[in-house]
Design an enzyme around this catalytic site. Structure first.
Site, PDB file in Angstrom:
ATOM      1  N   LYS A  14       0.828  -1.214   0.000  1.00  0.00           N
ATOM      2  CA  LYS A  14       0.000   0.000   0.000  1.00  0.00           C
ATOM      3  C   LYS A  14       0.861   1.262   0.000  1.00  0.00           C
ATOM      4  O   LYS A  14       0.622   2.180  -0.771  1.00  0.00           O
ATOM      5  CB  LYS A  14      -0.909   0.037   1.248  1.00  0.00           C
ATOM      6  CG  LYS A  14      -1.844  -1.143   1.383  1.00  0.00           C
ATOM      7  CD  LYS A  14      -2.759  -0.985   2.592  1.00  0.00           C
ATOM      8  CE  LYS A  14      -2.052  -1.020   3.940  1.00  0.00           C
ATOM      9  NZ  LYS A  14      -1.561  -2.334   4.360  1.00  0.00           N
ATOM     10  N   ARG A  89      -8.835   0.810   9.737  1.00  0.00           N
ATOM     11  CA  ARG A  89      -8.482  -0.570  10.047  1.00  0.00           C
ATOM     12  C   ARG A  89      -9.538  -1.254  10.912  1.00  0.00           C
ATOM     13  O   ARG A  89      -9.383  -2.428  11.246  1.00  0.00           O
ATOM     14  CB  ARG A  89      -7.158  -0.594  10.810  1.00  0.00           C
ATOM     15  CG  ARG A  89      -5.933  -0.939   9.968  1.00  0.00           C
ATOM     16  CD  ARG A  89      -4.727  -0.826  10.885  1.00  0.00           C
ATOM     17  NE  ARG A  89      -3.588  -1.584  10.467  1.00  0.00           N
ATOM     18  CZ  ARG A  89      -2.575  -1.079   9.742  1.00  0.00           C
ATOM     19  NH1 ARG A  89      -2.611   0.144   9.311  1.00  0.00           N
ATOM     20  NH2 ARG A  89      -1.542  -1.829   9.473  1.00  0.00           N
ATOM     21  N   ARG A 128      11.730  -6.766   4.222  1.00  0.00           N
ATOM     22  CA  ARG A 128      11.737  -5.329   4.508  1.00  0.00           C
ATOM     23  C   ARG A 128      12.430  -5.063   5.843  1.00  0.00           C
ATOM     24  O   ARG A 128      13.116  -4.065   6.009  1.00  0.00           O
ATOM     25  CB  ARG A 128      10.287  -4.822   4.544  1.00  0.00           C
ATOM     26  CG  ARG A 128      10.130  -3.349   4.859  1.00  0.00           C
ATOM     27  CD  ARG A 128       8.687  -2.876   4.695  1.00  0.00           C
ATOM     28  NE  ARG A 128       7.824  -3.314   5.781  1.00  0.00           N
ATOM     29  CZ  ARG A 128       6.505  -3.098   5.816  1.00  0.00           C
ATOM     30  NH1 ARG A 128       5.901  -2.457   4.830  1.00  0.00           N
ATOM     31  NH2 ARG A 128       5.780  -3.508   6.830  1.00  0.00           N
ATOM     32  N   ARG A 134      12.364  -1.543  11.525  1.00  0.00           N
ATOM     33  CA  ARG A 134      11.100  -1.559  12.259  1.00  0.00           C
ATOM     34  C   ARG A 134      11.058  -2.811  13.121  1.00  0.00           C
ATOM     35  O   ARG A 134      11.155  -3.927  12.615  1.00  0.00           O
ATOM     36  CB  ARG A 134       9.920  -1.596  11.274  1.00  0.00           C
ATOM     37  CG  ARG A 134       9.484  -0.236  10.808  1.00  0.00           C
ATOM     38  CD  ARG A 134       8.365  -0.330   9.801  1.00  0.00           C
ATOM     39  NE  ARG A 134       7.178  -1.035  10.292  1.00  0.00           N
ATOM     40  CZ  ARG A 134       6.031  -1.091   9.606  1.00  0.00           C
ATOM     41  NH1 ARG A 134       5.928  -0.487   8.446  1.00  0.00           N
ATOM     42  NH2 ARG A 134       5.002  -1.748  10.103  1.00  0.00           N
ATOM     43  N   ARG A 146       0.060  -9.547  13.375  1.00  0.00           N
ATOM     44  CA  ARG A 146      -0.497  -8.456  12.555  1.00  0.00           C
ATOM     45  C   ARG A 146      -1.461  -9.013  11.508  1.00  0.00           C
ATOM     46  O   ARG A 146      -2.498  -8.407  11.227  1.00  0.00           O
ATOM     47  CB  ARG A 146       0.638  -7.665  11.891  1.00  0.00           C
ATOM     48  CG  ARG A 146       1.325  -6.731  12.879  1.00  0.00           C
ATOM     49  CD  ARG A 146       2.742  -6.377  12.474  1.00  0.00           C
ATOM     50  NE  ARG A 146       2.835  -5.647  11.230  1.00  0.00           N
ATOM     51  CZ  ARG A 146       3.986  -5.479  10.558  1.00  0.00           C
ATOM     52  NH1 ARG A 146       5.110  -6.021  11.011  1.00  0.00           N
ATOM     53  NH2 ARG A 146       3.998  -4.800   9.456  1.00  0.00           N
TER      54      ARG A 146
HETATM   55  P1  ADP Z   1       1.734  -2.464   7.961  1.00  0.00           P
HETATM   56  O1  ADP Z   1       0.460  -2.249   7.210  1.00  0.00           O
HETATM   57  O2  ADP Z   1       2.888  -2.800   7.064  1.00  0.00           O
HETATM   58  O3  ADP Z   1       1.584  -3.419   9.100  1.00  0.00           O
HETATM   59  P2  ADP Z   1       1.618   0.220   9.039  1.00  0.00           P
HETATM   60  O4  ADP Z   1       2.807   1.075   8.901  1.00  0.00           O
HETATM   61  O5  ADP Z   1       0.405   0.579   8.243  1.00  0.00           O
HETATM   62  O6  ADP Z   1       2.195  -1.188   8.656  1.00  0.00           O
HETATM   63  O7  ADP Z   1       1.177   0.083  10.559  1.00  0.00           O
HETATM   64  C1  ADP Z   1       2.071  -0.325  11.564  1.00  0.00           C
HETATM   65  C2  ADP Z   1       1.370  -0.381  12.930  1.00  0.00           C
HETATM   66  O8  ADP Z   1       0.831   0.920  13.249  1.00  0.00           O
HETATM   67  C3  ADP Z   1       0.160  -1.308  13.009  1.00  0.00           C
HETATM   68  O9  ADP Z   1       0.520  -2.648  13.254  1.00  0.00           O
HETATM   69  C4  ADP Z   1      -0.628  -0.652  14.190  1.00  0.00           C
HETATM   70  O10 ADP Z   1      -0.050  -0.989  15.421  1.00  0.00           O
HETATM   71  C5  ADP Z   1      -0.408   0.832  13.980  1.00  0.00           C
HETATM   72  N1  ADP Z   1      -1.491   1.399  13.138  1.00  0.00           N
HETATM   73  C6  ADP Z   1      -1.348   1.906  11.886  1.00  0.00           C
HETATM   74  N2  ADP Z   1      -2.538   2.333  11.404  1.00  0.00           N
HETATM   75  C7  ADP Z   1      -3.459   2.073  12.374  1.00  0.00           C
HETATM   76  C8  ADP Z   1      -4.870   2.244  12.489  1.00  0.00           C
HETATM   77  N3  ADP Z   1      -5.591   2.769  11.498  1.00  0.00           N
HETATM   78  N4  ADP Z   1      -5.483   1.867  13.644  1.00  0.00           N
HETATM   79  C9  ADP Z   1      -4.790   1.355  14.637  1.00  0.00           C
HETATM   80  N5  ADP Z   1      -3.457   1.135  14.602  1.00  0.00           N
HETATM   81  C10 ADP Z   1      -2.784   1.482  13.484  1.00  0.00           C
END
Ligand code: ADP
Length: 191
Positions: A14, A89, A128, A134, A146
């Site tokens: 994404k 989410r 990654r 990370r 996740r």
């Molecule tokens: P990825 O989709 O690769 O797991 P992101 O960078 O989108 O990584 O998100 C990393 C972390 O940030 C998630 O696992 C969560 O803990 C937090 N996070 C991101 N967006 C949200 C959201 N909309 N609601 C709750 N937590 C979020």
């Protein structure tokens, strides 16, 4: 106005696609993951709040995430629209987003889901993790968590928007350019 939700499991690409799409269509890209990482790296109260959840691969509570998203949307009152990456989410986040856009007499134009299977996701994220530094990318059990959280809490967001016919699915496997073309074809069909 285009308000696009780029949807898909962690590691589905994404972020990569959102950056190029935002440039091509003149949209503001909002990644909640990037916003939380920025807050964390600056040790802000919001960052400290998010950290404990992110490290476990859990979602940050809705009220925290929604408040942060709202601030970001309100910071761009004159934009041509937004690409939401990593948000909503949960169904509660989706409802909050709809309410926010309704206040601006706008709406979600489409949700496009990038489809990628679990094994490919784990492989991509571990890869990654070698360069991203990370913490949540370096441990297979956190990555699996996740994915479980995605299946349990986030896939209902797809069903929520499917009710209004706004969802589209594309194959998320292929070259970055191929996937960009698939996305472009879908977006060009939106009025
Ligand atoms: P990825 O989709 O690769 O797991 P992101 O960078 O989108 O990584 O998100 C990393 C972390 O940030 C998630 O696992 C969560 O803990 C937090 N996070 C991101 N967006 C949200 C959201 N909309 N609601 C709750 N937590 C979020």
């Amino acid at each position: 106005m285009i308000n696009l939700i780029l949807f898909g499991p962690p590691g589905s690409g994404k972020g990569t696609q959102a950056v190029t799409l935002a440039e091509k269509y003149g949209l503001i890209h909002i990644s909640t993951g990037d916003l939380f990482r920025y807050e964390m790296s600056n040790d802000t109260p919001l960052g400290l709040q998010a950290k404990s959840y992110m490290q476990k691969g859990e979602l940050v509570p809705d009220e925290v995430t929604i408040g942060m998203l709202r601030n970001k949307v309100e910071a761009h009152p004159k934009s041509n629209g937004f690409i939401f990456d990593g948000f909503p989410r949960t169904v509660a986040q989706a409802k909050a987003l709809d309410a926010m856009l309704t206040d601006k007499t706008q709406e979600v134009s489409a949700l496009i889901a990038l489809e990628v299977d679990d094994d490919e996701i784990v492989a991509r994220i571990l890869n990654r993790g070698k360069t991203s530094s990370r913490a949540d990318d370096n441990d297979e059990s956190i990555i699996r968590n996740r994915i479980n959280v995605y299946n349990r809490e986030t896939t209902p967001v797809f069903d929520y928007y499917a009710q209004t016919g706004k969802t589209k699915r594309i194959n998320g496997i292929g070259s970055i350019e191929d996937i960009f073309d698939r996305l472009r074809q879908e977006i060009d069909q939106l009025s």
